[in-house]
Structures are given as C-alpha cells and as structure tokens.
Scaffold this motif. Structure first.
Motif, PDB file in Angstrom:
ATOM      1  N   ALA A  66      53.468  40.727   3.209  1.00 26.27           N
ATOM      2  CA  ALA A  66      54.026  40.578   1.813  1.00 26.27           C
ATOM      3  C   ALA A  66      52.983  40.974   0.830  1.00 26.27           C
ATOM      4  CB  ALA A  66      54.194  38.989   1.657  1.00 26.27           C
ATOM      5  N   VAL A  67      51.824  41.287   1.083  1.00 20.81           N
ATOM      6  CA  VAL A  67      50.785  41.785   0.206  1.00 20.81           C
ATOM      7  C   VAL A  67      51.066  43.220  -0.069  1.00 20.81           C
ATOM      8  CG1 VAL A  67      48.464  41.807  -0.351  1.00 20.81           C
ATOM      9  CG2 VAL A  67      49.363  39.894   0.799  1.00 20.81           C
ATOM     10  N   LYS A  68      51.027  43.701  -1.473  1.00 20.54           N
ATOM     11  CA  LYS A  68      50.814  45.159  -1.686  1.00 20.54           C
ATOM     12  C   LYS A  68      49.574  45.292  -2.601  1.00 20.54           C
ATOM     13  CE  LYS A  68      53.420  48.263  -4.446  1.00 20.54           C
ATOM     14  NZ  LYS A  68      54.683  48.394  -5.512  1.00 20.54           N
ATOM     15  N   ILE A  69      48.928  46.627  -2.037  1.00 16.56           N
ATOM     16  CA  ILE A  69      47.640  47.056  -2.721  1.00 16.56           C
ATOM     17  C   ILE A  69      47.678  48.209  -3.056  1.00 16.56           C
ATOM     18  CG2 ILE A  69      45.003  47.311  -2.613  1.00 16.56           C
ATOM     19  CD1 ILE A  69      45.159  45.157  -0.546  1.00 16.56           C
ATOM     20  N   ASP A  70      47.579  48.665  -4.637  1.00 16.73           N
ATOM     21  CA  ASP A  70      47.626  49.859  -5.104  1.00 16.73           C
ATOM     22  C   ASP A  70      46.533  50.150  -6.027  1.00 16.73           C
ATOM     23  OD1 ASP A  70      50.272  50.583  -4.120  1.00 16.73           O
ATOM     24  OD2 ASP A  70      51.038  49.241  -5.550  1.00 16.73           O
ATOM     25  N   ALA A 128      41.324  47.108   3.533  1.00  7.69           N
ATOM     26  CA  ALA A 128      41.742  45.531   3.334  1.00  7.69           C
ATOM     27  C   ALA A 128      42.107  45.064   4.636  1.00  7.69           C
ATOM     28  CB  ALA A 128      42.930  45.417   2.315  1.00  7.69           C
ATOM     29  N   GLU A 129      41.656  43.766   4.811  1.00  9.19           N
ATOM     30  CA  GLU A 129      42.269  42.977   6.097  1.00  9.19           C
ATOM     31  C   GLU A 129      42.547  41.534   5.591  1.00  9.19           C
ATOM     32  OE1 GLU A 129      39.645  42.432   9.131  1.00  9.19           O
ATOM     33  OE2 GLU A 129      37.791  42.053   7.988  1.00  9.19           O
ATOM     34  N   MET A 130      43.489  40.964   6.211  1.00  8.61           N
ATOM     35  CA  MET A 130      43.812  39.703   5.958  1.00  8.61           C
ATOM     36  C   MET A 130      43.341  38.477   7.166  1.00  8.61           C
ATOM     37  SD  MET A 130      45.596  37.665   3.770  1.00  8.61           S
ATOM     38  CE  MET A 130      47.373  37.796   2.996  1.00  8.61           C
TER      39      MET A 130
END
Length: 154
Positions: A66-70, A128-130
């Motif tokens: 559900a996470v988007k990184i731009d 990136a990591e969650m």
C-alpha cells in the motif's frame, strides 16, 4: 476575646473517588472522535551518516503493497493508505451486533509526505524496506557529486 467562626454550609465533598476524577481529566485532554479521519501525516525521523541519509516513517498497520515511493523534480514523495477496519453503519431504530467505533485515536486514511533531496543523493541507489511498521528508506550519497571541495593554491 476569642473569635469563633461558624460555617453553616455542609461540607462540599465529591462523592467520586479521586482516581476516577483524575482519569476523567486525563482522558478528556486527548482528542477523541467516533469516526476515522480520511487522511493523516505519518511521523518521520531523518538520520545522517557518512554513507548518506536514512529516513524512517512510522506506518503501523500499513501493508508494504500500500506504500508508493516516487522521485520527482528533486523531491522524494512517499504516499499510501491505511484502511480503517470494516464497521457497520448505525441506522435508526435498528439494533446491530456488528462492531462500530466508540473512540478512534489511531490514524487511518491516505497519507503523503514529500522530502526535498539534496543534489548529493544518488537517486538510482535509493532502497526501501518495511519492517515492524517502520518504513526505512536509505538515501546514499553520490560519490561523484561534491558539495564542498578545497582547492589548494600553489
């Protein structure tokens, strides 16, 4: 001569225990609502080391899908959504056994955070990591770009 004071008013003493009064005061200082918000702003920590920056965003209950990184025009944009639990809507005259919100203190809805990145960050090497509700974004420095350089005069 002695002065005698007489108080004909009955003692005004609360019938409630001090603990319940204190709990009520503390509880009332927190913002409360019975419906989740449509958006929120996650808290962020930014760390810097010799290798680069590390950005930590607190996103409890948010799935990594559900996470988007731009990266756009020198800015890192992190967006996504934390969905609220499904609850039944109360209708007049009906009794329901389905759960409904009585108090909401957590954050639900969509979120967006934007961070302006310095030119020294290597955008192609961002990772990136969650884990455990924390989004960790590593922003390494670009070894080819230099912001400070001392030139010795000969």
């Amino acid at each position: 001569m002695a002065t005698i004071l007489y108080n004909n008013r009955p003692a005004t003493r609360s019938t409630r225990a001090f603990n319940s009064v204190l709990n009520e005061l503390l509880r009332d200082t927190l913002p409360t609502t019975t419906e989740p918000a449509k958006s929120f702003t996650p808290q962020a920590d930014i760390l810097e080391s010799e290798a680069g920056f590390e950005l930590h965003l607190a996103l409890p209950g948010v799935a990594k899908e559900a996470v988007k990184i731009d990266f756009q025009e020198g800015k890192l944009v992190i967006s996504g959504e934390r969905k609220a639990p499904e609850v039944a809507e109360a209708k007049e005259g009906e009794t329901q056994n389905a759960p409904h919100f009585r108090r909401v203190e957590t954050n639900y809805g969509s979120f967006t955070r934007t961070f302006r990145l310095p030119d020294t960050v290597d955008v192609t090497a961002i990772e990136a990591e969650m884990t455990d509700g924390i989004l960790r974004v590593r922003l390494p420095f670009d070894g080819k770009k230099v912001t400070k350089y001392h030139i010795e005069v000969r």
